[in-house]
Design an enzyme around this catalytic site. Structure first.
Site, PDB file in Angstrom:
ATOM      1  CE  LYS A  54      -3.838  -2.451   2.065  1.00  0.00           C
ATOM      2  NZ  LYS A  54      -4.321  -3.119   3.272  1.00  0.00           N
ATOM      3  CD  GLN A  98      -3.646  -4.888   6.298  1.00  0.00           C
ATOM      4  OE1 GLN A  98      -3.733  -3.824   5.695  1.00  0.00           O
ATOM      5  NE2 GLN A  98      -3.898  -6.042   5.724  1.00  0.00           N
ATOM      6  CG  ASP A 121     -10.227  -0.968   4.733  1.00  0.00           C
ATOM      7  OD1 ASP A 121      -9.849  -1.441   3.656  1.00  0.00           O
ATOM      8  OD2 ASP A 121      -9.644  -1.164   5.815  1.00  0.00           O
TER       9      ASP A 121
END
Ligand code: GUN
Length: 290
Positions: A54, A98, A121
């Site tokens: 990322k 995460q 997200d």
């Protein structure tokens, strides 16, 4: 029929190049770069690899990225305090925590803590609710990436039938909402479904998101179907497997995604698109990812 391969790496690269141009243009106009914060808790090796990827994507496109690597033992309140800081940070447009977290963390409460307009997200109840009500805001990244793959191959959604195997919060459920929004008739099969094979055989679009190699035998694929394999299982020597029996399925499908190199890169590029969409909204720029 032998399927054409839906190359997620190539498509994601093209989208990143487009995004790079947009960010450069914003900077030329005097705006600060979009900013993404990624929180990694603990030392899960797969998560560390995802987070590194990322960061690399952000660098390529010109998005500012900030990584917080926190100890696995951090308590819920401290973790939430980090999110509060990032919610208040004017240089941060998107926050990603995460998963997996540690067993003592309440992941739902962590997601709820992120401001919906920084939830890149697309996991927050507000954003999923908006998608369910046909008012998409920040969309869940994997389903958003899949929709872009389906758009890319010119999928005629209306009147088609999709079967999704897997009903997770992060993939199966928002995937069904995305397809409903596009006018598709959607069946979701899950661990209590007794006729998954029958449902799969009817699918013009078959999406498997379980994480069980070999779950979908090649002969379940309807001739000419589009097969999207979201499953990722890491083998002993670190190689990756999807849910679908790829070689056999390829002989029946019209389009099929490989693992790796299919959905994974599209999930990552959707995260960049969401970060830029959030930034556009925070900066007062008129821009929409989709
Ligand atoms: N863990 C594995 N994939 C993801 C993802 O897309 N988002 C988050 N937050 N955690 C993950």
């Amino acid at each position: 029929m032998t399927a054409q391969i839906l190359d997620g790496n190539a498509l994601a690269k093209r989208i990143r190049q487009r995004l790079q141009g947009v960010v450069a243009e914003w900077k030329n106009q005097g705006f600060r770069p979009p900013g993404l914060a990624v929180i990694l808790v603990g030392d899960d090796p797969a998560s560390a690899v995802y987070v590194k990827g990322k960061r690399r994507d952000c660098e390529e496109v010109g998005v500012y990225s900030k990584a917080l690597h926190l100890d696995a033992a951090i308590d819920q309140a401290e973790l939430e305090a980090h999110i509060d800081d990032l919610n208040a940070d004017p240089n941060i447009d998107g926050i990603l925590v995460q998963s997996p977290l540690s067993p003592h963390h309440d992941e739902d409460r962590i997601i709820d803590r992120i401001l919906p307009n920084k939830d890149v997200d697309g996991f927050h109840a507000y954003n999923i609710g908006c998608l369910a009500l046909r008012r998409p805001t920040l969309r869940s990244c994997t389903p958003m990436g899949v929709m872009q793959m389906l758009d890319h191959i010119g999928t005629q959604y209306k009147g088609s039938h999709a079967t999704i195997i897997g009903a997770s919060n992060h993939v199966g459920r928002p995937m069904s909402l995305e397809l409903l929004l596009a006018g598709v008739t959607v069946t979701t099969a899950h661990k209590f479904t007794t006729n998954t094979e029958e449902m799969a055989r009817q699918a013009d679009i078959l999406i498997s998101a379980v994480g069980k190699p070999g779950l979908v035998p090649g002969d379940w694929i309807k001739e000419g179907a589009t097969v999207i394999d979201v499953g990722i299982t890491r083998g002993d020597n670190n190689n990756l497997f999807g849910d679908v029996e790829f070689e056999a399925a390829k002989e029946r499908a019209a389009w099929i995604t490989p693992v790796p190199g299919g959905v994974g890169p599209m999930t990552r590029v959707a995260l960049l698109q969401n970060t830029m969409q959030a930034a556009a909204s925070h900066l007062g720029i008129s821009w929409k990812a989709l």
